[in-house]
Scaffold this motif. Structure first.
Motif, PDB file in Angstrom:
ATOM      1  N   TRP A 446      32.227  47.126  43.807  1.00 43.49           N
ATOM      2  CA  TRP A 446      33.659  46.811  43.467  1.00 43.49           C
ATOM      3  C   TRP A 446      34.437  46.227  44.476  1.00 43.49           C
ATOM      4  CZ3 TRP A 446      37.457  49.276  46.517  1.00 43.49           C
ATOM      5  CH2 TRP A 446      36.911  50.339  47.543  1.00 43.49           C
ATOM      6  N   VAL A 447      34.223  46.279  45.902  1.00 41.40           N
ATOM      7  CA  VAL A 447      34.807  45.794  46.993  1.00 41.40           C
ATOM      8  C   VAL A 447      34.809  44.484  46.967  1.00 41.40           C
ATOM      9  CG1 VAL A 447      34.938  45.765  49.510  1.00 41.40           C
ATOM     10  CG2 VAL A 447      34.073  47.890  48.461  1.00 41.40           C
ATOM     11  N   THR A 448      33.930  43.686  46.715  1.00 39.33           N
ATOM     12  CA  THR A 448      33.909  42.230  46.577  1.00 39.33           C
ATOM     13  C   THR A 448      34.151  41.772  45.268  1.00 39.33           C
ATOM     14  OG1 THR A 448      31.386  42.165  46.526  1.00 39.33           O
ATOM     15  CG2 THR A 448      32.515  42.141  48.912  1.00 39.33           C
ATOM     16  N   SER A 449      34.231  42.645  44.289  1.00 37.30           N
ATOM     17  CA  SER A 449      34.222  42.026  43.008  1.00 37.30           C
ATOM     18  C   SER A 449      35.811  41.383  42.677  1.00 37.30           C
ATOM     19  CB  SER A 449      33.981  43.132  41.983  1.00 37.30           C
ATOM     20  OG  SER A 449      34.481  42.568  40.727  1.00 37.30           O
ATOM     21  N   ASN A 450      35.791  40.194  42.178  1.00 39.82           N
ATOM     22  CA  ASN A 450      37.111  39.708  42.118  1.00 39.82           C
ATOM     23  C   ASN A 450      36.962  39.055  40.598  1.00 39.82           C
ATOM     24  OD1 ASN A 450      35.768  37.263  42.557  1.00 39.82           O
ATOM     25  ND2 ASN A 450      36.463  37.308  44.616  1.00 39.82           N
ATOM     26  N   PRO A 452      36.574  39.519  36.696  1.00 40.15           N
ATOM     27  CA  PRO A 452      36.285  40.687  35.608  1.00 40.15           C
ATOM     28  C   PRO A 452      35.380  40.341  34.438  1.00 40.15           C
ATOM     29  CG  PRO A 452      38.397  39.557  35.305  1.00 40.15           C
ATOM     30  CD  PRO A 452      38.017  39.028  36.590  1.00 40.15           C
ATOM     31  N   LYS A 453      35.004  39.158  34.419  1.00 34.79           N
ATOM     32  CA  LYS A 453      33.897  38.860  33.614  1.00 34.79           C
ATOM     33  C   LYS A 453      32.415  39.242  34.181  1.00 34.79           C
ATOM     34  CE  LYS A 453      35.170  34.447  33.274  1.00 34.79           C
ATOM     35  NZ  LYS A 453      36.210  34.715  34.179  1.00 34.79           N
ATOM     36  N   VAL A 454      32.531  39.450  35.463  1.00 31.52           N
ATOM     37  CA  VAL A 454      31.032  39.773  36.275  1.00 31.52           C
ATOM     38  C   VAL A 454      30.887  41.265  36.005  1.00 31.52           C
ATOM     39  CG1 VAL A 454      29.546  39.378  38.027  1.00 31.52           C
ATOM     40  CG2 VAL A 454      31.164  37.649  37.316  1.00 31.52           C
ATOM     41  N   VAL A 455      29.695  41.806  35.348  1.00 35.17           N
ATOM     42  CA  VAL A 455      29.425  43.241  35.417  1.00 35.17           C
ATOM     43  C   VAL A 455      28.743  43.387  36.830  1.00 35.17           C
ATOM     44  CG1 VAL A 455      27.962  45.071  34.595  1.00 35.17           C
ATOM     45  CG2 VAL A 455      29.407  43.490  32.990  1.00 35.17           C
ATOM     46  N   VAL A 456      29.300  44.453  37.640  1.00 34.56           N
ATOM     47  CA  VAL A 456      28.570  44.615  39.067  1.00 34.56           C
ATOM     48  C   VAL A 456      27.739  45.840  39.128  1.00 34.56           C
ATOM     49  CG1 VAL A 456      30.656  43.513  40.026  1.00 34.56           C
ATOM     50  CG2 VAL A 456      30.620  46.110  39.964  1.00 34.56           C
ATOM     51  N   GLY A 457      27.684  46.762  38.123  1.00 34.17           N
ATOM     52  CA  GLY A 457      26.760  47.844  38.371  1.00 34.17           C
ATOM     53  C   GLY A 457      27.178  48.742  39.297  1.00 34.17           C
ATOM     54  N   ALA A 458      26.224  49.803  39.472  1.00 34.69           N
ATOM     55  CA  ALA A 458      25.122  50.130  38.773  1.00 34.69           C
ATOM     56  C   ALA A 458      25.488  50.753  37.529  1.00 34.69           C
ATOM     57  CB  ALA A 458      24.274  51.292  39.904  1.00 34.69           C
ATOM     58  N   PRO A 459      24.399  50.579  36.498  1.00 34.55           N
ATOM     59  CA  PRO A 459      24.567  51.228  35.320  1.00 34.55           C
ATOM     60  C   PRO A 459      24.344  52.857  35.247  1.00 34.55           C
ATOM     61  CG  PRO A 459      22.296  50.237  35.303  1.00 34.55           C
ATOM     62  CD  PRO A 459      23.198  50.052  36.756  1.00 34.55           C
ATOM     63  N   PHE A 460      25.540  53.427  35.802  1.00 33.20           N
ATOM     64  CA  PHE A 460      25.239  54.892  35.953  1.00 33.20           C
ATOM     65  C   PHE A 460      25.055  55.622  34.659  1.00 33.20           C
ATOM     66  CE2 PHE A 460      28.871  53.000  38.898  1.00 33.20           C
ATOM     67  CZ  PHE A 460      28.210  53.518  40.310  1.00 33.20           C
ATOM     68  N   PHE A 490      35.369  54.452  41.686  1.00 30.04           N
ATOM     69  CA  PHE A 490      34.721  53.256  41.141  1.00 30.04           C
ATOM     70  C   PHE A 490      33.778  53.914  39.857  1.00 30.04           C
ATOM     71  CE2 PHE A 490      30.881  50.390  40.514  1.00 30.04           C
ATOM     72  CZ  PHE A 490      31.564  49.397  39.654  1.00 30.04           C
ATOM     73  N   ALA A 491      32.862  54.764  40.331  1.00 30.03           N
ATOM     74  CA  ALA A 491      32.077  55.227  39.414  1.00 30.03           C
ATOM     75  C   ALA A 491      32.700  55.951  38.191  1.00 30.03           C
ATOM     76  CB  ALA A 491      30.903  56.655  40.118  1.00 30.03           C
ATOM     77  N   THR A 492      33.632  56.593  38.373  1.00 31.05           N
ATOM     78  CA  THR A 492      34.090  57.156  37.164  1.00 31.05           C
ATOM     79  C   THR A 492      35.360  56.325  36.350  1.00 31.05           C
ATOM     80  OG1 THR A 492      36.073  58.089  38.634  1.00 31.05           O
ATOM     81  CG2 THR A 492      34.033  59.373  38.288  1.00 31.05           C
ATOM     82  N   ASP A 500      40.557  45.337  37.909  1.00 34.52           N
ATOM     83  CA  ASP A 500      39.989  45.265  36.794  1.00 34.52           C
ATOM     84  C   ASP A 500      38.664  45.714  36.374  1.00 34.52           C
ATOM     85  OD1 ASP A 500      41.637  42.717  36.434  1.00 34.52           O
ATOM     86  OD2 ASP A 500      40.368  41.900  37.998  1.00 34.52           O
ATOM     87  N   PRO A 501      38.505  46.162  35.080  1.00 37.07           N
ATOM     88  CA  PRO A 501      37.152  46.967  34.667  1.00 37.07           C
ATOM     89  C   PRO A 501      36.245  45.841  34.995  1.00 37.07           C
ATOM     90  CG  PRO A 501      38.390  46.166  32.692  1.00 37.07           C
ATOM     91  CD  PRO A 501      39.274  45.786  34.004  1.00 37.07           C
TER      92      PRO A 501
END
Length: 578
Positions: A446-450, A452-460, A490-492, A500-501
């Motif tokens: 989540w830190v470097t994600s910018n 919203p179209k890219v799913v970053v995981g993990a699939p908790f 982030f996990a929750t 962004d989700p």
């Protein structure tokens, strides 16, 4: 050694919480600071306790034990470093029993990190300053200014790794003028992630300008070339560059006593966020003397523990540390790994500091046959083994290799694991579970994600619903914060720094996230019978929170801190609130 014998052997205010440093925790250890609460008659039933009166009793709390039944208790007593009673009644206090009234505050087990680089944090040069909780340039300035009074004249104020400019509303590094406004009379250096870029103030620029003008201290030194706005260009990961040279200059100034101070600071900050046990995954090893090409993730893997070891011998360690051994050789002979397995003991030490096993990997995943042979050697030695993967192809490679070595050497009782897992399949999880393996889920992208179209995981959600042994980690302190509450946020929620989700429908509940960071992660340290929950007989690690994690808003999760942290039955952090 037989398989049986091997198994037996292995068995606040904004400024206050942004500026957390070593002083509070160390003072609490040295003086036992903190008020004694007088418990009024009738508040908590008093029961007779066998085996002696408790040394410390906490009452009138909301204690989330994380035991198998998710018990919520109101009182807990501690003696000889362990929980004695947990429930709604406490043993009769002795004259020297310290009783603390929690005033209804939430208590959780000590948080456990299953994948972290805290030993590297302990080696940071300068007076390292935590910026990972700041959200704007203004808050950076406030935090640096709050740090300044404790920094001697002429010493550097630094902040290296753990934060990213995405986290700040301006989405950029502060300028030289902005750093001057915060700290005009101490040199300042901010260093982003592994390789920079960096930002410095006027005193820092003067230092680096003088170094650029002087004869080079090493043939591989390059000009730092601080720009007029205080920015320093990033380095390459292996070939050096301006930011790496700037880091080299500061590391040359660092004494062993400086490293011990930085280590105490690292432990203190960990205690302030309720993080009481670390499984350290080392870094990219570079044995030998300092070199200008080394970036923040490069240290001598044989000497990087010296300050922590020294403090442990002095009885000053306040955080539990288990240390894995990373090997990064592509040499088909694997000389370092072979010597490690031949000469090192795994799980050697005590409950406060011990060796771990092989991780974050035994050889580079991309080294193909060399990596595969490394897995076989670790299995042959009967060691725990861990690998971090960055995609589904990497996970598939790991599962297939684990299955192959298991046909030659039974690994099903060794607790091998896979870390990060940004993508999974049900089939791969089932195959891992059949091997007795666990999955450590990364919560740092989540830190470097910018985008919203890219799913970053993990699939908790997928992994938890599967039922495989699982834990969660933040991979601090180079690429992400150490603070576990940011990872739980982030996990929750599945939200990145921009709000962004970015993780689809993979959110988990707050209860699940906390369980993964406590009871779940204890399994990966082979300490589930000692830590991870608040139960009679277990080691007394807990954190009293400033906010109720279970009822606050999502945004407030990021502001959770510990007001009282206990490790091994001792108060190691006390904010003076209870």
């Amino acid at each position: 050694m037989s398989r049986t014998s091997r198994k037996d052997t292995q068995r606040l205010s904004r400024r206050q919480f942004l500026g957390a440093t070593a002083g509070t925790a160390i003072a609490a250890i040295a003086t036992g600071a903190g008020p004694r609460a007088v418990v009024l008659s009738g508040q908590i039933p008093v029961v007779a306790g066998g085996g002696g009166a408790p040394e410390l009793t906490l009452v009138n709390g909301r204690i989330r034990t994380m035991d198998a039944r998710n018990t919520i208790a109101s009182a807990v007593s501690i003696r000889n470093g362990r929980f004695v009673t947990v429930g709604d009644a406490v043993p009769a206090p002795a004259p020297d029993t310290r009783v603390i009234d929690l005033g209804g505050r939430t208590v959780v087990p000590g948080i456990i990190e299953g994948h972290i680089h805290s030993v590297s944090l302990a080696n940071r040069p300068g007076y390292h300053t935590i910026l990972e909780n700041t959200t704007s340039i203004r808050e950076i300035q406030e935090t640096l200014a709050a740090r300044r009074p404790s920094v001697p004249e002429g010493q550097w104020i630094t902040s290296m790794g753990g934060w990213h400019e995405n986290q700040w509303s301006e989405h950029r590094l502060p300028t030289r003028r902005e750093l001057d406004d915060a700290v005009p009379d101490r040199p300042v250096l901010l260093y982003e992630r592994f390789t920079g870029p960096c930002a410095t103030n006027s005193l820092g620029k003067a230092f680096f300008d003088a170094a650029d003008a002087a004869p080079p201290l090493h043939p591989n030194v390059v000009r730092v070339n601080v720009a007029g706005n205080g920015l320093i260009a990033e380095a390459g990961f292996t070939g050096g560059g301006p930011s790496a040279t700037a880091l080299y200059y500061l590391r040359r100034l660092q004494t062993f006593e400086d490293k011990k101070r930085s280590t105490l600071d690292a432990m203190s900050y960990s205690a302030s966020v309720g993080l009481t046990a670390h499984l350290d995954q080392v870094l990219f090893p570079t044995p030998g003397p300092l070199h200008p090409n080394q970036v923040l993730s490069n240290l001598d893997q044989y000497r990087m523990y010296d300050s922590w070891l020294s403090l442990h011998r002095e009885g000053k360690t306040i955080i539990r540390l288990q240390m894995n051994f990373l090997h990064n050789q592509s040499d088909p002979e694997l000389p370092e790994l072979k010597e490690r397995l031949r000469n090192q003991f795994q799980f050697f030490g005590d409950d406060m500091m011990m060796t771990g096993s092989i991780g974050e990997w035994a050889a580079p995943l991309a080294s193909a046959a060399v990596w595969a042979e490394a897995q076989r050697l670790v299995a042959q030695a009967g060691w725990r083994n861990e690998n971090s993967v960055q995609n589904l192809a990497g996970l598939t490679q790991v599962v297939e290799a684990y299955e192959k070595v298991n046909k030659e050497f039974d690994i099903t009782n060794l607790r091998w694991a896979v870390h990060h897992v940004p993508a999974v399949t049900h089939d791969l999880l089932t195959r891992l579970r059949a091997l007795g393996c666990g999955v450590q889920m990364a919560a740092f992208r989540w830190v470097t994600s910018n985008d919203p179209k890219v799913v970053v995981g993990a699939p908790f959600r997928t992994i938890l619903d599967h039922g495989i042994q699982a834990g969660i980690h933040g991979d601090g302190v180079h690429i992400a914060p150490l603070n576990p509450w940011l990872q739980m946020y982030f996990a929750t929620t599945g939200l990145n720094s921009f709000g962004d989700p970015v993780n689809g429908d993979q959110q988990i509940t707050r209860q699940e996230a906390l369980r993964l960071f406590t009871r779940g992660n204890s399994w990966f340290l082979r300490m589930e019978d000692k830590i991870g929950s608040i139960e009679s007989g277990k080691l007394a690690d807990l954190a009293v929170l400033n906010k109720d994690y279970f009822t606050v808003t999502d945004q407030e999760i990021k502001q959770i801190r510990s007001v009282l942290t206990i490790v091994n039955g001792k108060i190691v952090h006390n904010a003076g609130v209870v």
